[in-house]
Design a protein around this motif. Structure first.
Motif, mmCIF file in Angstrom:
data_model
loop_
_atom_site.group_PDB
_atom_site.id
_atom_site.type_symbol
_atom_site.label_atom_id
_atom_site.label_comp_id
_atom_site.label_asym_id
_atom_site.label_seq_id
_atom_site.Cartn_x
_atom_site.Cartn_y
_atom_site.Cartn_z
ATOM 1 N N THR A 183 -1.937 19.698 -9.464
ATOM 2 C CA THR A 183 -0.992 18.786 -10.104
ATOM 3 C C THR A 183 -0.047 18.178 -9.087
ATOM 4 N N GLN A 184 0.424 19.001 -8.143
ATOM 5 C CA GLN A 184 1.340 18.502 -7.118
ATOM 6 C C GLN A 184 0.634 17.488 -6.212
ATOM 7 N N GLN A 185 -0.629 17.763 -5.870
ATOM 8 C CA GLN A 185 -1.375 16.828 -5.040
ATOM 9 C C GLN A 185 -1.566 15.492 -5.748
ATOM 10 N N LEU A 186 -1.904 15.567 -7.033
ATOM 11 C CA LEU A 186 -2.054 14.325 -7.791
ATOM 12 C C LEU A 186 -0.741 13.560 -7.882
ATOM 13 N N GLN A 187 0.365 14.303 -8.064
ATOM 14 C CA GLN A 187 1.671 13.654 -8.143
ATOM 15 C C GLN A 187 2.008 12.965 -6.821
ATOM 16 N N THR A 188 1.674 13.645 -5.713
ATOM 17 C CA THR A 188 1.926 13.036 -4.400
ATOM 18 C C THR A 188 1.092 11.771 -4.229
ATOM 19 N N LEU A 189 -0.166 11.844 -4.654
ATOM 20 C CA LEU A 189 -1.006 10.639 -4.602
ATOM 21 C C LEU A 189 -0.432 9.515 -5.420
ATOM 22 N N VAL A 190 0.051 9.879 -6.623
ATOM 23 C CA VAL A 190 0.616 8.851 -7.507
ATOM 24 C C VAL A 190 1.802 8.170 -6.847
ATOM 25 N N GLU A 191 2.680 8.965 -6.234
ATOM 26 C CA GLU A 191 3.858 8.389 -5.599
ATOM 27 C C GLU A 191 3.479 7.480 -4.431
ATOM 28 N N ARG A 192 2.458 7.892 -3.651
ATOM 29 C CA ARG A 192 2.038 7.050 -2.529
ATOM 30 C C ARG A 192 1.372 5.770 -3.019
ATOM 31 N N LEU A 193 0.519 5.927 -4.025
ATOM 32 C CA LEU A 193 -0.263 4.777 -4.455
ATOM 33 C C LEU A 193 0.536 3.788 -5.292
ATOM 34 N N GLU A 194 1.696 4.203 -5.801
ATOM 35 C CA GLU A 194 2.563 3.245 -6.485
ATOM 36 C C GLU A 194 2.963 2.118 -5.538
ATOM 37 N N THR A 195 3.116 2.462 -4.248
ATOM 38 C CA THR A 195 3.419 1.437 -3.248
ATOM 39 C C THR A 195 2.210 0.546 -3.011
ATOM 40 N N TYR A 196 1.013 1.162 -2.908
ATOM 41 C CA TYR A 196 -0.191 0.387 -2.643
ATOM 42 C C TYR A 196 -0.519 -0.571 -3.781
ATOM 43 N N SER A 197 -0.121 -0.225 -5.010
ATOM 44 C CA SER A 197 -0.494 -1.057 -6.146
ATOM 45 C C SER A 197 0.159 -2.418 -6.098
ATOM 46 N N TYR A 198 1.221 -2.596 -5.270
ATOM 47 C CA TYR A 198 1.887 -3.889 -5.148
ATOM 48 C C TYR A 198 1.603 -4.545 -3.795
ATOM 49 N N THR A 199 0.677 -4.019 -3.008
ATOM 50 C CA THR A 199 0.445 -4.506 -1.648
ATOM 51 C C THR A 199 -0.997 -4.949 -1.477
ATOM 52 N N ASP A 200 -1.183 -6.102 -0.854
ATOM 53 C CA ASP A 200 -2.509 -6.583 -0.503
ATOM 54 C C ASP A 200 -2.995 -5.807 0.727
ATOM 55 N N PRO A 201 -4.114 -5.091 0.639
ATOM 56 C CA PRO A 201 -4.518 -4.216 1.749
ATOM 57 C C PRO A 201 -4.904 -4.970 3.017
ATOM 58 N N LEU A 202 -5.357 -6.211 2.924
ATOM 59 C CA LEU A 202 -5.797 -6.937 4.108
ATOM 60 C C LEU A 202 -4.608 -7.464 4.917
ATOM 61 N N THR A 203 -3.635 -8.085 4.241
ATOM 62 C CA THR A 203 -2.551 -8.772 4.947
ATOM 63 C C THR A 203 -1.256 -7.971 4.996
ATOM 64 N N GLY A 204 -1.123 -6.962 4.153
ATOM 65 C CA GLY A 204 0.133 -6.219 4.089
ATOM 66 C C GLY A 204 1.209 -6.927 3.291
ATOM 67 N N LEU A 205 0.913 -8.126 2.772
ATOM 68 C CA LEU A 205 1.878 -8.842 1.944
ATOM 69 C C LEU A 205 1.861 -8.291 0.523
ATOM 70 N N HIS A 206 2.868 -8.697 -0.271
ATOM 71 C CA HIS A 206 2.837 -8.352 -1.683
ATOM 72 C C HIS A 206 1.685 -9.088 -2.358
ATOM 73 N N ASN A 207 1.174 -8.505 -3.461
ATOM 74 C CA ASN A 207 0.031 -9.101 -4.135
ATOM 75 C C ASN A 207 0.457 -9.857 -5.388
ATOM 76 N N ARG A 208 -0.533 -10.338 -6.135
ATOM 77 C CA ARG A 208 -0.250 -11.130 -7.333
ATOM 78 C C ARG A 208 0.541 -10.333 -8.368
ATOM 79 N N ARG A 209 0.233 -9.064 -8.506
ATOM 80 C CA ARG A 209 0.951 -8.257 -9.496
ATOM 81 C C ARG A 209 2.440 -8.236 -9.181
ATOM 82 N N TYR A 210 2.764 -8.044 -7.896
ATOM 83 C CA TYR A 210 4.169 -8.031 -7.494
ATOM 84 C C TYR A 210 4.797 -9.395 -7.733
ATOM 85 N N PHE A 211 4.059 -10.478 -7.397
ATOM 86 C CA PHE A 211 4.594 -11.823 -7.574
ATOM 87 C C PHE A 211 4.893 -12.112 -9.043
ATOM 88 N N ASP A 212 3.963 -11.740 -9.937
ATOM 89 C CA ASP A 212 4.176 -12.007 -11.358
ATOM 90 C C ASP A 212 5.452 -11.332 -11.869
#
Length: 579
Positions: free
Chosen positions: A402-431
């Motif tokens: 559970t702790q590992q999943l929680q750590t993943l969730v916290e890390r990936l919350e950042t990735y969910s708003y970031t374009d992996p190729l350019t490092g810029l914010h993505n469409r979800r963040y822009f909207d």
């Protein structure tokens, strides 16, 4: 573990990433209306295409609420279904189908775009498993008719469960969301099976722990095999259905062994005959299906009927003696009743007796398995110390996961708003940001500028040098964009070679000046891919400003896009302000 373990880890990580990055779950479209059907199989035209997919009015088609089990089947094994795809703005659309009975082909615009199973010259075929289906669609498919050709010698015919139109990237997240409980419960059941098997070896009374191990193995295997996420681990639907059948058919055997042990003074002979009958059916059904004598699909309805009869007999044998049972035995019966009720509900859904829904069978399996383990541990008080240590280990492992999943969730919350190729914010963040800045601009009566940016002739870079070179150019342009604009301005990548900049507090002239300065910087930059020089590249820009061009900040994206189009029409490599 090796390659299989690495594949499992990669699949799970990709599923978690997809779950957290998905944005179109809310924008997916349910296709549960507008369907039509007709019985039979279509004749073929001279070029081999089915005649029934040709345009034109055809009175043989009839409306149906959902593309499954049309009326008046009368022993027929062929059916066609069709639906007009709804309007929508899709970048990479796919049609998601929960399941199909039994094999099918999909046609769009006169072409076959998908096939599940193999059709012979008679239009028939063998059962190929019950996977979920992802059918790719062209972006301009809206308004076109999608056809399904279905063959089934099973009790049901057609599509089953749920049908959704959604983005390909969001489908993994959707699958993981509905497989999360199974992905937790299945490993726990298998772990319980392993531990119970160890105690069956070291304890004097092995039978109880052996039955627990068998039940945990059967439940864990069934839940994993029936989970939609299993298809991501290994794309072998028929194999998974064999594993699911094996686990499902083993459950009453394990249950019978347990009840025979616990109710040895009541009706052990009847209970023994019941689990022996199920053992015989397990061997016969899977053996015949494995040898190709019968389809695995037809073994499920027969087993379901056998299971209902067995459960009724077991309850009839035990019910008159409930008052004689100990509290721990009653607890087993209570958890078994919960698990059995969920199994029966799932069975009723599968046979159309209840409306389609997802039944949490895994929860009942977990409750029943844990109850059996706890009560069995209490029966062996002389090993309480060792078993307590075992429970603590289980709890620590669950907590660690559970702790590992929680750590993943916290890390990936950042990735969910970031374009992996350019490092810029993505469409979800822009909207989300545009909504926030729009409200603030209206509340404070301050201007808000929005600039659409598109790399000119970007397709030529990909065509001449390859997509890796194109990615190098995208990353380089993104770096310049990020460095050029001030902290209050936000740069996002919308997708492909298209970027957007939000400039709070800037009017049209200010925005134009910043973008023209940016174009000057870009004109002097080249990019390298290996030993090849790429560029320089130019950009076209379109600007719209609130309140100069619109009284609604949310309209700026569309206006800026029009200005961008005007810039491209005007020769590219220029900035255009919405007129």
């Amino acid at each position: 573990m090796g390659q299989a373990g690495n594949r499992w880890a990669v699949v799970m990580l990709l599923c978690v990433l997809s779950l957290l990055a998905t944005t179109a779950l809310a924008s997916s479209r349910d296709l549960e209306s507008g369907w039509e059907y007709r019985w039979g199989d279509s004749p073929r035209l001279a070029d081999g295409t089915p005649a029934w997919i040709q345009p034109g009015k055809d009175e043989a088609w009839h409306a149906i609420g959902f593309p499954s089990n049309p009326p008046h089947r009368e022993g027929r094994h062929h059916a066609w279904f069709r639906v007009t795809l709804p309007e929508g703005d899709w970048r990479d659309p796919v049609l998601y189908v929960y399941s199909i009975d039994l094999i099918a082909e999909a046609y769009l615009d006169g072409k076959r775009i998908y096939r599940h199973g193999a059709f012979d010259t008679a239009g028939e075929g063998r059962f190929a498993g019950w996977p979920w289906h992802m059918i790719p669609l062209p972006t301009d498919a809206a308004g076109h008719q999608l056809y399904f050709r279905v063959y089934s010698n099973y009790t049901d015919i057609g599509l089953w469960g749920e049908i959704k139109l959604m983005e390909r990237a969001d489908l993994l997240g959707y699958i993981l969301k509905h497989s999360a409980s199974a992905m937790v419960v299945s490993p726990l059941c298998l772990l319980l099976a392993l531990l119970a098997g160890i105690f069956a070896v070291i304890q004097a009374n092995r039978r109880s722990f052996a039955a627990i191990a068998l039940f945990g193995l059967a439940a864990g295997t069934m839940i994993l095999a029936e989970s939609q996420a299993s298809q991501l681990l290994l794309d072998a639907p028929l194999l998974w259905d064999f594993l699911a059948a094996g686990g499902y058919y083993t459950l009453p055997i394990a249950l019978g062994l347990l009840l025979e042990h616990w109710f040895a003074k009541t009706r052990p002979r009847l209970i023994r005959r019941i689990w022996q009958a199920h053992l015989a059916y397990l061997v016969a059904a899977l053996g015949a299906a494995g040898l190709g004598w019968i389809d695995l699909a037809i073994t499920f309805p027969v087993f379901d009927a056998l299971l209902v009869a067995s459960l009724a007999l077991l309850m009839a044998a035990i019910a008159p003696r409930l008052h004689r049972l100990e509290g721990r035995q009653r607890a087993i019966l209570a958890t078994f009743a919960l698990f059995g009720a969920l199994l029966l509900a799932d069975m009723a859904v599968a046979h159309g007796l209840l409306p389609w829904t997802r039944i949490p069978v895994s929860v009942g399996a977990l409750v029943f398995a844990l109850a059996i383990v706890v009560i069995s541990l209490l029966d062996y008080a002389h090993t309480q110390r060792d078993l307590k240590r075992l429970n603590q280990r289980l709890e620590a492992e669950v907590s660690a996961r559970t702790q590992q999943l929680q750590t993943l969730v916290e890390r990936l919350e950042t990735y969910s708003y970031t374009d992996p190729l350019t490092g810029l914010h993505n469409r979800r963040y822009f909207d989300e940001l545009l909504q926030h800045e729009a409200r603030q601009a209206q509340r404070e009566f301050t201007p808000l500028a929005l600039a659409m940016i598109d790399i000119d002739h970007f397709k030529r870079v990909n065509d001449r040098h390859g997509h890796e070179a194109g990615d190098r150019v995208l990353a380089g342009v993104a770096t310049i964009l990020n460095d050029h604009f001030r902290d209050a301005d936000v740069v996002c990548r919308l997708g492909g070679e298209e970027f957007v900049v939000l400039l709070p507090g800037a009017d049209a002239d200010t925005a134009r000046n910043r973008l023209e300065t940016l174009m000057t910087q870009l004109a002097g930059r080249v990019y390298w891919h290996g030993e090849r020089m790429l560029g320089p590249v130019t950009i076209s820009c379109g600007i719209a400003v609130y309140p100069t061009h619109s009284t609604s900040p949310m309209a700026l994206a569309g206006l800026a896009d029009r200005a961008l189009y005007a810039a491209k029409q005007g020769g590219r490599a220029r900035v255009a302000v919405y007129a």
